[in-house]
Design a protein around this motif. Structure first.
Motif, PDB file in Angstrom:
ATOM      1  N   LEU A 181      -7.264   3.551 -44.372  1.00 54.94           N
ATOM      2  CA  LEU A 181      -8.381   4.444 -44.083  1.00 54.94           C
ATOM      3  C   LEU A 181      -8.491   4.599 -42.578  1.00 54.94           C
ATOM      4  CD1 LEU A 181     -10.932   6.066 -44.748  1.00 54.94           C
ATOM      5  CD2 LEU A 181     -12.164   3.886 -44.955  1.00 54.94           C
ATOM      6  N   ASN A 182      -8.345   5.841 -42.086  1.00 54.60           N
ATOM      7  CA  ASN A 182      -8.236   6.094 -40.658  1.00 54.60           C
ATOM      8  C   ASN A 182      -9.575   6.059 -39.923  1.00 54.60           C
ATOM      9  OD1 ASN A 182      -6.293   6.886 -38.511  1.00 54.60           O
ATOM     10  ND2 ASN A 182      -7.612   8.676 -38.347  1.00 54.60           N
TER      11      ASN A 182
ATOM     12  N   ILE B  31      -9.777  -5.278 -41.798  1.00 55.04           N
ATOM     13  CA  ILE B  31     -10.569  -4.434 -40.916  1.00 55.04           C
ATOM     14  C   ILE B  31      -9.976  -4.535 -39.517  1.00 55.04           C
ATOM     15  CG2 ILE B  31     -12.854  -4.064 -39.887  1.00 55.04           C
ATOM     16  CD1 ILE B  31     -13.990  -5.444 -42.455  1.00 55.04           C
ATOM     17  N   LEU B  32      -9.631  -3.404 -38.941  1.00 57.41           N
ATOM     18  CA  LEU B  32      -9.080  -3.365 -37.590  1.00 57.41           C
ATOM     19  C   LEU B  32     -10.176  -2.907 -36.634  1.00 57.41           C
ATOM     20  CD1 LEU B  32      -5.632  -1.671 -38.327  1.00 57.41           C
ATOM     21  CD2 LEU B  32      -6.198  -4.119 -38.290  1.00 57.41           C
TER      22      LEU B  32
ATOM     23  N   ALA C 282     -20.157  -0.218 -42.917  1.00 58.31           N
ATOM     24  CA  ALA C 282     -18.878   0.089 -43.562  1.00 58.31           C
ATOM     25  C   ALA C 282     -18.013  -1.162 -43.662  1.00 58.31           C
ATOM     26  CB  ALA C 282     -18.154   1.186 -42.793  1.00 58.31           C
ATOM     27  N   ALA C 283     -17.992  -1.953 -42.590  1.00 49.12           N
ATOM     28  CA  ALA C 283     -17.234  -3.207 -42.623  1.00 49.12           C
ATOM     29  C   ALA C 283     -17.778  -4.143 -43.693  1.00 49.12           C
ATOM     30  CB  ALA C 283     -17.272  -3.874 -41.255  1.00 49.12           C
ATOM     31  N   GLU C 284     -19.096  -4.228 -43.790  1.00 44.81           N
ATOM     32  CA  GLU C 284     -19.704  -5.102 -44.797  1.00 44.81           C
ATOM     33  C   GLU C 284     -19.401  -4.633 -46.214  1.00 44.81           C
ATOM     34  OE1 GLU C 284     -23.520  -6.764 -42.208  1.00 44.81           O
ATOM     35  OE2 GLU C 284     -23.759  -4.992 -43.494  1.00 44.81           O
ATOM     36  N   ALA C 285     -19.283  -3.320 -46.403  1.00 44.70           N
ATOM     37  CA  ALA C 285     -18.916  -2.809 -47.725  1.00 44.70           C
ATOM     38  C   ALA C 285     -17.542  -3.319 -48.140  1.00 44.70           C
ATOM     39  CB  ALA C 285     -18.936  -1.281 -47.724  1.00 44.70           C
TER      40      ALA C 285
ATOM     41  N   GLY D 171      -8.484  -0.743 -42.931  1.00 45.26           N
ATOM     42  CA  GLY D 171      -9.443   0.233 -42.419  1.00 45.26           C
ATOM     43  C   GLY D 171      -9.607   0.141 -40.919  1.00 45.26           C
ATOM     44  N   ALA D 172      -9.664   1.295 -40.251  1.00 43.71           N
ATOM     45  CA  ALA D 172      -9.848   1.357 -38.798  1.00 43.71           C
ATOM     46  C   ALA D 172     -11.332   1.425 -38.464  1.00 43.71           C
ATOM     47  CB  ALA D 172      -9.112   2.562 -38.223  1.00 43.71           C
ATOM     48  N   ASN D 173     -11.800   0.434 -37.725  1.00 43.46           N
ATOM     49  CA  ASN D 173     -13.188   0.337 -37.310  1.00 43.46           C
ATOM     50  C   ASN D 173     -13.223   0.258 -35.781  1.00 43.46           C
ATOM     51  OD1 ASN D 173     -16.074  -0.630 -37.213  1.00 43.46           O
ATOM     52  ND2 ASN D 173     -15.771  -0.818 -39.425  1.00 43.46           N
TER      53      ASN D 173
END
Length: 204
Positions: free
Chosen positions: A72-73, A143-144, A130-133, A98-100
Motif C-alpha cells: 500500500l503506497n 509499516i514503513l 492507519a498504523a493502528e488499524a 504499508g508506507a507511512n
C-alpha cells in the motif's frame, strides 16, 4: 509469487514494479484509480491493471485473488487502510507492506522532530490511526515510517529503526525504499509484524 500494488501510479510503486519485472519472475496486480491513463504495462503476460476505489470491497477482493503480498503506497487514510485490511482478511491474503510517515509515535527527537511535527501537522493523527488499524489486525504487516523523500538514481542506502527506538535520519531516497520493499518481499517472515523507521545513513 503474485504481488498486489495498491496505488500503483505512485513514484515508489512504479519503482517497485520495475524492480519486480526486471529482477524476478513474480506476477503483478496494479490497482488504483484511472490507472490506464497514468501507467503503462510493459509485460502483459505478468501485469494486470484493475481500476478501482480503495473502499470498493468487491474490486479489492477481485484484485486479491491469488495474491501473496500486497504493498500500500499511502497510509494517510485510516478508513482506506481499514477497508484494505478487511478485504485481505476476508480473502485470506495475510501480508501487507504499508508506507507511512515518521513521527507517528513521537519518536523523532530534537529540532528536527519539532519541525517534522509542524510540517505533518494534524495529519499525524490519521497516519497513526492507519498504523493502528494494521497493528490491531490479524495480518502479517510491515509499516514503513518514511522520513522525507527524494529521488537519486542508484542511491539505495537505508537504515532501519524499530518501533520504540529513536528515529534517526532526515531524508531517504525513493530508490532506497523500493529496494527495502524488494528485500521484504524476498524475506517476508523476517520482517512480519514490524514498524520500521526508514532513513538514509548519516543524515541525522
Amino acid at each position: 509469487m503474485k504481488i498486489l500494488i495498491l496505488g500503483a501510479a505512485g513514484q515508489i510503486s512504479k519503482m517497485v514494479t520495475e524492480l519486480i519485472l526486471t529482477e524476478t519472475d513474480h506476477d503483478l496486480v496494479l490497482y488504483g484509480r484511472n490507472l490506464s491513463s497514468r501507467i503503462s504495462v510493459k509485460d502483459p503476460t505478468r501485469e494486470v491493471i484493475i481500476e478501482g476505489d480503495f473502499n470498493d470491497q468487491d474490486k479489492l477482493k477481485k484484485a486479491l485473488i491469488g495474491v501473496d503480498i500486497a504493498y500500500l503506497n499511502d497510509m494517510s487514510s485510516p478508513a482506506v487502510t481499514q477497508s484494505i485490511v478487511k478485504a485481505m482478511e476476508d480473502s485470506g491474503v495475510n501480508y501487507l507492506i504499508g508506507a507511512n510517515v515518521l513521527g507517528i509515535y513521537n519518536e523523532v527527537a530534537g529540532a528536527f522532530g519539532r519541525w517534522n511535527a509542524n510540517m505533518v501537522g494534524s495529519a499525524t493523527h490519521s497516519y497513526l490511526a492507519a498504523a493502528e488499524a494494521l497493528e490491531q489486525s490479524s495480518l502479517d504487516y510491515v509499516i514503513l515510517r518514511l522520513t522525507w523523500l527524494y529521488n537519486q538514481k542508484d542511491n539505495e542506502d537505508y537504515d532501519l529503526t524499530q518501533k520504540g527506538e529513536p528515529f534517526i535520519g532526515a531524508q531517504v531516497t525513493r530508490e532506497a525504499v523500493a529496494r527495502l520493499i524488494m528485500t521484504i518481499i524476498h524475506e517476508p517472515v523476517q520482517y512480519a509484524k514490524t514498524s520500521l523507521g526508514v532513513s538514509e545513513p548519516n543524515t541525522d
